[in-house]
Motif scaffolding. Sequence first.
Motif, PDB file in Angstrom:
ATOM      1  N   PHE A  61       0.831  -1.182  -0.010  1.00 13.02           N
ATOM      2  CA  PHE A  61       0.149   0.160  -0.013  1.00 13.02           C
ATOM      3  C   PHE A  61       0.893   1.270  -0.130  1.00 13.02           C
ATOM      4  N   THR A  62       2.257   1.245   0.013  1.00 12.49           N
ATOM      5  CA  THR A  62       3.104   2.437   0.059  1.00 12.49           C
ATOM      6  C   THR A  62       3.889   2.327  -1.123  1.00 12.49           C
ATOM      7  N   GLY A  63       4.355   1.164  -1.879  1.00 12.41           N
ATOM      8  CA  GLY A  63       5.274   0.981  -2.953  1.00 12.41           C
ATOM      9  C   GLY A  63       6.630   1.053  -2.448  1.00 12.41           C
ATOM     10  N   LEU A  64       6.812   1.078  -1.083  1.00 14.56           N
ATOM     11  CA  LEU A  64       8.047   1.010  -0.421  1.00 14.56           C
ATOM     12  C   LEU A  64       8.454  -0.287   0.148  1.00 14.56           C
ATOM     13  N   GLU A 278       0.619 -14.539 -19.244  1.00 16.09           N
ATOM     14  CA  GLU A 278       1.371 -15.422 -18.042  1.00 16.09           C
ATOM     15  C   GLU A 278       2.666 -14.596 -18.211  1.00 16.09           C
ATOM     16  N   VAL A 279       3.250 -13.989 -17.129  1.00 19.01           N
ATOM     17  CA  VAL A 279       4.575 -13.224 -17.195  1.00 19.01           C
ATOM     18  C   VAL A 279       5.323 -14.026 -16.327  1.00 19.01           C
ATOM     19  N   HIS A 280       6.587 -14.355 -16.812  1.00 23.56           N
ATOM     20  CA  HIS A 280       7.526 -15.417 -16.079  1.00 23.56           C
ATOM     21  C   HIS A 280       8.886 -14.805 -15.494  1.00 23.56           C
ATOM     22  N   GLN A 281       8.883 -13.255 -15.907  1.00 24.37           N
ATOM     23  CA  GLN A 281      10.115 -12.755 -15.366  1.00 24.37           C
ATOM     24  C   GLN A 281       9.855 -12.461 -13.836  1.00 24.37           C
ATOM     25  N   GLN A 282      10.689 -12.086 -13.230  1.00 19.67           N
ATOM     26  CA  GLN A 282      10.651 -12.098 -11.567  1.00 19.67           C
ATOM     27  C   GLN A 282      10.214 -10.557 -11.247  1.00 19.67           C
ATOM     28  N   VAL A 283       9.077 -10.349 -10.520  1.00 16.01           N
ATOM     29  CA  VAL A 283       8.634  -9.007 -10.027  1.00 16.01           C
ATOM     30  C   VAL A 283       8.383  -8.842  -8.698  1.00 16.01           C
ATOM     31  N   ARG A 284       7.865  -7.800  -8.258  1.00 23.04           N
ATOM     32  CA  ARG A 284       7.653  -7.973  -6.538  1.00 23.04           C
ATOM     33  C   ARG A 284       6.523  -7.332  -6.304  1.00 23.04           C
ATOM     34  N   LEU A 285       5.882  -7.540  -4.909  1.00 21.67           N
ATOM     35  CA  LEU A 285       4.809  -6.970  -4.516  1.00 21.67           C
ATOM     36  C   LEU A 285       4.983  -5.257  -4.301  1.00 21.67           C
ATOM     37  N   ALA A 302       7.074   8.696  -4.539  1.00 26.52           N
ATOM     38  CA  ALA A 302       8.258   8.192  -4.606  1.00 26.52           C
ATOM     39  C   ALA A 302       8.212   6.533  -4.135  1.00 26.52           C
ATOM     40  N   SER A 303       8.855   5.682  -5.002  1.00 26.37           N
ATOM     41  CA  SER A 303       8.441   4.351  -4.921  1.00 26.37           C
ATOM     42  C   SER A 303       9.883   3.344  -5.247  1.00 26.37           C
ATOM     43  N   ASP A 304       9.771   2.454  -4.025  1.00 25.16           N
ATOM     44  CA  ASP A 304      10.946   1.448  -4.467  1.00 25.16           C
ATOM     45  C   ASP A 304      10.415   0.341  -5.705  1.00 25.16           C
ATOM     46  N   GLY A 305       9.220   0.529  -6.070  1.00 23.57           N
ATOM     47  CA  GLY A 305       8.998  -0.366  -6.997  1.00 23.57           C
ATOM     48  C   GLY A 305       8.748   0.312  -8.517  1.00 23.57           C
ATOM     49  N   ALA A 306       8.404  -0.199  -9.414  1.00 23.22           N
ATOM     50  CA  ALA A 306       8.157   0.244 -10.824  1.00 23.22           C
ATOM     51  C   ALA A 306       7.147  -0.501 -11.450  1.00 23.22           C
ATOM     52  N   PHE A 312       3.223  -6.054 -20.168  1.00 23.89           N
ATOM     53  CA  PHE A 312       1.809  -6.391 -20.613  1.00 23.89           C
ATOM     54  C   PHE A 312       1.949  -6.594 -22.070  1.00 23.89           C
ATOM     55  N   GLY A 313       3.130  -5.954 -22.770  1.00 24.00           N
ATOM     56  CA  GLY A 313       3.356  -6.127 -24.322  1.00 24.00           C
ATOM     57  C   GLY A 313       4.186  -7.279 -24.800  1.00 24.00           C
ATOM     58  N   GLY A 314       4.754  -8.074 -23.525  1.00 25.86           N
ATOM     59  CA  GLY A 314       5.662  -9.158 -23.829  1.00 25.86           C
ATOM     60  C   GLY A 314       7.131  -8.925 -23.669  1.00 25.86           C
ATOM     61  N   GLY A 315       7.527  -7.513 -23.016  1.00 26.27           N
ATOM     62  CA  GLY A 315       8.635  -7.183 -22.714  1.00 26.27           C
ATOM     63  C   GLY A 315       9.006  -7.254 -21.397  1.00 26.27           C
ATOM     64  N   GLY A 316      10.005  -6.382 -20.921  1.00 22.75           N
ATOM     65  CA  GLY A 316      10.428  -6.246 -19.475  1.00 22.75           C
ATOM     66  C   GLY A 316      11.295  -7.407 -19.188  1.00 22.75           C
ATOM     67  N   ARG A 317      11.942  -7.117 -18.230  1.00 23.05           N
ATOM     68  CA  ARG A 317      13.228  -7.757 -17.578  1.00 23.05           C
ATOM     69  C   ARG A 317      12.997  -8.081 -16.047  1.00 23.05           C
ATOM     70  N   SER A 318      13.499  -9.349 -15.537  1.00 23.52           N
ATOM     71  CA  SER A 318      13.375  -9.610 -14.228  1.00 23.52           C
ATOM     72  C   SER A 318      14.096  -8.397 -13.305  1.00 23.52           C
ATOM     73  N   ARG A 319      13.502  -8.151 -12.032  1.00 20.11           N
ATOM     74  CA  ARG A 319      13.740  -7.330 -11.223  1.00 20.11           C
ATOM     75  C   ARG A 319      14.430  -8.094  -9.732  1.00 20.11           C
ATOM     76  N   PRO A 320      15.695  -7.433  -9.282  1.00 18.61           N
ATOM     77  CA  PRO A 320      16.004  -8.091  -8.169  1.00 18.61           C
ATOM     78  C   PRO A 320      14.817  -7.756  -7.178  1.00 18.61           C
ATOM     79  N   ALA A 321      14.685  -8.786  -6.322  1.00 19.45           N
ATOM     80  CA  ALA A 321      13.854  -8.687  -5.130  1.00 19.45           C
ATOM     81  C   ALA A 321      14.368  -8.767  -3.640  1.00 19.45           C
ATOM     82  N   TYR A 322      14.170  -7.778  -2.914  1.00 21.48           N
ATOM     83  CA  TYR A 322      14.767  -7.747  -1.608  1.00 21.48           C
ATOM     84  C   TYR A 322      13.535  -8.093  -0.650  1.00 21.48           C
ATOM     85  N   SER A 323      13.993  -8.886   0.264  1.00 21.96           N
ATOM     86  CA  SER A 323      13.036  -9.184   1.399  1.00 21.96           C
ATOM     87  C   SER A 323      13.529  -9.246   2.688  1.00 21.96           C
ATOM     88  N   GLU A 324      13.067  -9.219   3.772  1.00 25.17           N
ATOM     89  CA  GLU A 324      13.678  -9.066   5.296  1.00 25.17           C
ATOM     90  C   GLU A 324      12.840  -9.812   6.183  1.00 25.17           C
TER      91      GLU A 324
END
Length: 411
Positions: A61-64, A278-285, A302-306, A312-324
């Motif tokens: 809910f904050t994109g952070l 279906e999107v198989h590249q890695q994304v984040r919440l 301002a957001s830590d996401g994108a 949606f058009g078939g492009g895009g690259r996987s994104r590093p995903a931080y967890s803690e």
Amino acid sequence: MNARDVARLPNILFVSLDTVRADVAFSGKLPGVERLRQQGTTFREAVSSCPLTPVSHATVFTGLQPTRHGVRHLFREQLRTDVPTLAECLRAAGYATGAVVSCPGLDAWYGINRGFDLYDYEIPLLPDGRDPLRVNDVKLRGLALKRAPVVVERASAWLAEQTRPFFLFAHFFDAHWPYEPPEDVGVPVDNPYEGEVAYSDFYLQRLLDTVQGMGTSPDSLLTVCFSDHGEDLGGWYPNDHANGRGYPYEEGHGCLLFDATQHVPLIMSGHGVPVGREVHQQVRLVDILPTVLDLLGLDTPASDGASLTEFFGGGGRSRPAYSETHFPEELAASSGYSGLSPLASVRMRDDAGARTKLVWQLGGSGVTFYDLAADPNEEHGVPMTGCPATSPVDTVVRTEPTVAAAPGPTE
């Protein structure tokens, strides 16, 4: 924004299927989930920022990331007051905003209720009469919940009163421990946990029928369905780590950052979202907030996401995903377990399909490397004696801010 522009905004439905593993969500057994997948786009490799309900939802809910929104424990911090929420952004744009949540982890105390006209967070006492807000045991607190039929009933009642575009957040907590489904909903399942997930899914369908039956066209409704974290069932699934794998304290979720809890479902459908993709590249919440505001044509704080629209058009690259997770601190203080440390991780996937994860102790020096392609169940972590200065570990740790703790209900 004038009244005519507001009237053109699509309605928005957010559904959180709390504690639902990605492999169970995408098993094909759940008619409600499959319905959404057929209507929209499925992100097969979405990663949660934390295996705790309040922390993960605060990120949505904050994109952070937790380091920036400030909620990092169960009942120690509140959402930073200078951080805008999605509900605040949407209310400012003219939306009616309502939420029906169903567990102690989304109590209004955290501040996640900011921006909601209605925030129904009422839950019952524990069976022994105690206030669940004063119990730190994650499993025990699962006994205090609003069951799925009540969530749908109250959400539907609020919807019936709306005369302008709405943003509804419906939170289903049934899949959380204890795994005792109240009824058989006619879905073949392999264990009681899946029975609880199927029960949530059954009432998800009821909610979808209500929302989609309000005369909305596919493009006039945007639906986002996700889980905040998964669940370690202690051996019911190949990648569980509790009990037989030497981590009994992980039964459920909270202490570790394995994929059993961090790999989660994410589905979007409706307004501006391709059908049946279906999107198989890695994304984040953490990408959800900027995606929604992008689809609406609204400014994004301002957001830590994108935005995920590039996929949606078939492009895009996987994104590093931080967890803690900082829950090991809380568990060590309230149980007989000792030597537990807060953890962080970065999960990565490249264009060639290589998938890796680095897990390290927050404030410590221990780092473990996992090759998820060769070792999908994360059984053979490789200890690392040091990391180069350009590694994700060093980058995240060096930029992590200090967040002051707010007094919680138990203090």
